[in-house]
Scaffold this motif. Structure first.
Motif, mmCIF file in Angstrom:
data_model
loop_
_atom_site.group_PDB
_atom_site.id
_atom_site.type_symbol
_atom_site.label_atom_id
_atom_site.label_comp_id
_atom_site.label_asym_id
_atom_site.label_seq_id
_atom_site.Cartn_x
_atom_site.Cartn_y
_atom_site.Cartn_z
ATOM 1 N N TRP A 28 5.837 -1.533 -31.826
ATOM 2 C CA TRP A 28 5.235 -2.220 -32.969
ATOM 3 C C TRP A 28 5.958 -1.940 -34.291
ATOM 4 C CZ3 TRP A 28 2.908 1.566 -30.032
ATOM 5 C CH2 TRP A 28 2.737 2.814 -30.623
ATOM 6 N N ILE A 29 7.070 -1.241 -34.219
ATOM 7 C CA ILE A 29 7.854 -0.933 -35.411
ATOM 8 C C ILE A 29 9.150 -1.748 -35.403
ATOM 9 C CG2 ILE A 29 9.133 0.869 -36.637
ATOM 10 C CD1 ILE A 29 6.158 1.216 -36.894
ATOM 11 N N ASP A 30 9.503 -2.327 -36.554
ATOM 12 C CA ASP A 30 10.781 -3.014 -36.690
ATOM 13 C C ASP A 30 11.875 -1.959 -36.824
ATOM 14 O OD1 ASP A 30 13.016 -4.472 -37.331
ATOM 15 O OD2 ASP A 30 12.080 -5.652 -38.912
ATOM 16 N N GLY A 31 12.629 -1.773 -35.748
ATOM 17 C CA GLY A 31 13.641 -0.723 -35.718
ATOM 18 C C GLY A 31 14.715 -0.870 -36.763
ATOM 19 N N ASN A 32 14.918 -2.088 -37.278
ATOM 20 C CA ASN A 32 15.955 -2.304 -38.288
ATOM 21 C C ASN A 32 15.563 -1.760 -39.651
ATOM 22 O OD1 ASN A 32 17.666 -3.712 -36.487
ATOM 23 N ND2 ASN A 32 16.463 -5.581 -36.780
ATOM 24 N N GLU A 33 14.269 -1.486 -39.848
ATOM 25 C CA GLU A 33 13.787 -1.023 -41.143
ATOM 26 C C GLU A 33 13.554 0.483 -41.174
ATOM 27 O OE1 GLU A 33 10.364 -3.233 -42.299
ATOM 28 O OE2 GLU A 33 11.404 -5.169 -42.332
ATOM 29 N N VAL A 34 13.866 1.155 -40.091
ATOM 30 C CA VAL A 34 13.603 2.591 -39.983
ATOM 31 C C VAL A 34 14.872 3.305 -39.572
ATOM 32 C CG1 VAL A 34 12.217 4.369 -38.859
ATOM 33 C CG2 VAL A 34 11.225 2.127 -39.294
ATOM 34 N N ASP A 35 15.145 4.431 -40.220
ATOM 35 C CA ASP A 35 16.303 5.240 -39.855
ATOM 36 C C ASP A 35 16.118 5.782 -38.440
ATOM 37 O OD1 ASP A 35 17.936 7.794 -39.627
ATOM 38 O OD2 ASP A 35 18.601 7.078 -41.587
ATOM 39 N N GLU A 36 17.167 5.714 -37.640
ATOM 40 C CA GLU A 36 17.058 6.132 -36.242
ATOM 41 C C GLU A 36 16.768 7.616 -36.085
ATOM 42 O OE1 GLU A 36 21.816 6.815 -35.252
ATOM 43 O OE2 GLU A 36 20.732 5.123 -34.376
ATOM 44 N N ALA A 37 16.980 8.390 -37.143
ATOM 45 C CA ALA A 37 16.726 9.827 -37.062
ATOM 46 C C ALA A 37 15.265 10.177 -37.353
ATOM 47 C CB ALA A 37 17.620 10.580 -38.045
ATOM 48 N N GLU A 38 14.484 9.219 -37.829
ATOM 49 C CA GLU A 38 13.097 9.499 -38.206
ATOM 50 C C GLU A 38 12.224 9.660 -36.968
ATOM 51 O OE1 GLU A 38 11.075 7.341 -41.282
ATOM 52 O OE2 GLU A 38 12.964 6.624 -42.097
ATOM 53 N N THR A 39 11.361 10.666 -37.029
ATOM 54 C CA THR A 39 10.427 10.904 -35.929
ATOM 55 C C THR A 39 8.997 10.864 -36.446
ATOM 56 O OG1 THR A 39 10.452 13.319 -36.255
ATOM 57 C CG2 THR A 39 12.081 12.373 -34.721
ATOM 58 N N ILE A 40 8.078 10.763 -35.513
ATOM 59 C CA ILE A 40 6.658 10.787 -35.858
ATOM 60 C C ILE A 40 5.923 11.442 -34.698
ATOM 61 C CG2 ILE A 40 6.140 8.533 -34.842
ATOM 62 C CD1 ILE A 40 4.192 8.047 -37.135
ATOM 63 N N ASP A 41 4.836 12.123 -35.001
ATOM 64 C CA ASP A 41 4.001 12.710 -33.955
ATOM 65 C C ASP A 41 2.867 11.743 -33.643
ATOM 66 O OD1 ASP A 41 5.625 14.888 -33.998
ATOM 67 O OD2 ASP A 41 4.268 16.155 -35.155
ATOM 68 N N LEU A 42 2.861 11.236 -32.425
ATOM 69 C CA LEU A 42 1.807 10.340 -31.962
ATOM 70 C C LEU A 42 0.719 11.148 -31.261
ATOM 71 C CD1 LEU A 42 3.620 7.358 -30.176
ATOM 72 C CD2 LEU A 42 2.604 7.359 -32.446
ATOM 73 N N VAL A 43 -0.525 10.743 -31.434
ATOM 74 C CA VAL A 43 -1.627 11.357 -30.697
ATOM 75 C C VAL A 43 -2.034 10.396 -29.586
ATOM 76 C CG1 VAL A 43 -3.985 12.216 -30.787
ATOM 77 C CG2 VAL A 43 -2.429 12.636 -32.708
ATOM 78 N N VAL A 44 -1.867 10.835 -28.360
ATOM 79 C CA VAL A 44 -2.294 10.042 -27.206
ATOM 80 C C VAL A 44 -3.761 10.369 -26.966
ATOM 81 C CG1 VAL A 44 -1.843 9.491 -24.791
ATOM 82 C CG2 VAL A 44 0.036 10.242 -26.261
#
Length: 269
Positions: A28-44
């Motif tokens: 659901w994220i536009d990969g072209n607008e985000v630096d490839e090095a950026e991370t996020i912690d998802l809660v499953v």
């Protein structure tokens, strides 16, 4: 496979699980607008038919397949096996929560006020953080002559538009912050913490942070990504006025809250 097995075991035990992923690999994220090095912690948070239901902090739960989640985790090779969950369903003791709340408040207020060293931040760069950082920001907004002033930094229309779009996003996008600079959320924390043993006085400070949430929202409204180069200095001047007001109220709120937390900690000991 081991990471998937650990996650499945935690979910089967009724736990929510946090995993670290590459943001640009999320469907659901536009990969072209985000630096490839950026991370996020998802809660499953659980299963959804054959997929998983996850919380990325945006305020909306998303559905992701096991394969897509594994791919997003694998993009960060050093962290592809990282996950965390609370191993017990038992709630901590109220007294422990009260102690931890006071510790968290002391850490937050001291870093805002500049009375605690910022770990990993060089001394010469510390002026860009906390309330001192807010005043540094206001000064650079007003500076129309030097290369560190925003008028000089954003003398080009394309750079101006890009910079203001990014700043507007920082002030509203939940990946980096949120509405009211999360001060409204902090007010909720103080109200909730006030219900813990011996901490009722904390509730008296929530109004200060609700006021700050409004001030931060008003500041965000001043940022216009469509402003022209000719009008940028006038906008920056208005932003500087607002930021100086925010810094003043932030200092008053943090100083008062720190004093209350210190007094409560002393009483508890």
């Amino acid at each position: 496979m081991r990471a998937v097995e650990y996650m499945d075991a935690a979910l089967d035990a009724g736990r929510t699980v946090a995993v670290r992923v590459a943001i640009n690999a999320l469907p659901w994220i536009d990969g072209n607008e985000v630096d490839e090095a950026e991370t996020i912690d998802l809660v499953v948070v659980g299963d959804h038919e054959d997929d998983l239901l996850v919380d990325d902090g945006s305020g909306v739960l998303n559905v992701i397949s096991q394969e897509d989640l594994a791919f997003a985790r694998a993009k960060r090779k050093k962290e592809k096996h990282w996950l965390a969950w609370v191993p017990s369903s038992r709630s901590p003791k109220a007294e422990t929560l009260a102690t931890n709340a006071l510790i968290a408040i002391e850490e937050t207020t001291s870093r805002l006020l500049g009375t605690r060293e910022l770990s990993g931040i060089p001394d010469h760069f510390a002026k860009n953080f906390g309330i001192t950082g807010m005043r540094t920001f206001a000064a650079r907004l007003r500076d129309t002559t030097t290369k560190t002033g925003w008028s000089q930094m954003f003398a080009d229309q394309e750079r101006l538009a890009g910079g203001m779009t990014q700043l507007s996003g920082f002030l509203s996008d939940t990946r980096f912050g949120g509405e009211g600079a999360l001060r409204g959320l902090y007010a909720d924390f103080l109200d909730e913490a006030a219900g813990l043993p011996g901490l009722s006085a904390l509730g008296e400070h929530s109004a200060d942070y609700l006021q700050l949430a409004q001030l931060w929202d008003e500041f965000a409204e001043l940022v216009d990504p469509e402003v022209t180069v000719e009008n940028r200095s006038a906008m920056f001047s208005q932003m500087a006025d607002a930021m100086e007001r925010i810094a003043e109220v932030e200092e008053q709120a943090a100083t008062a809250l720190a004093a209350t937390a210190k007094s409560l900690a002393s009483q508890a000991s």
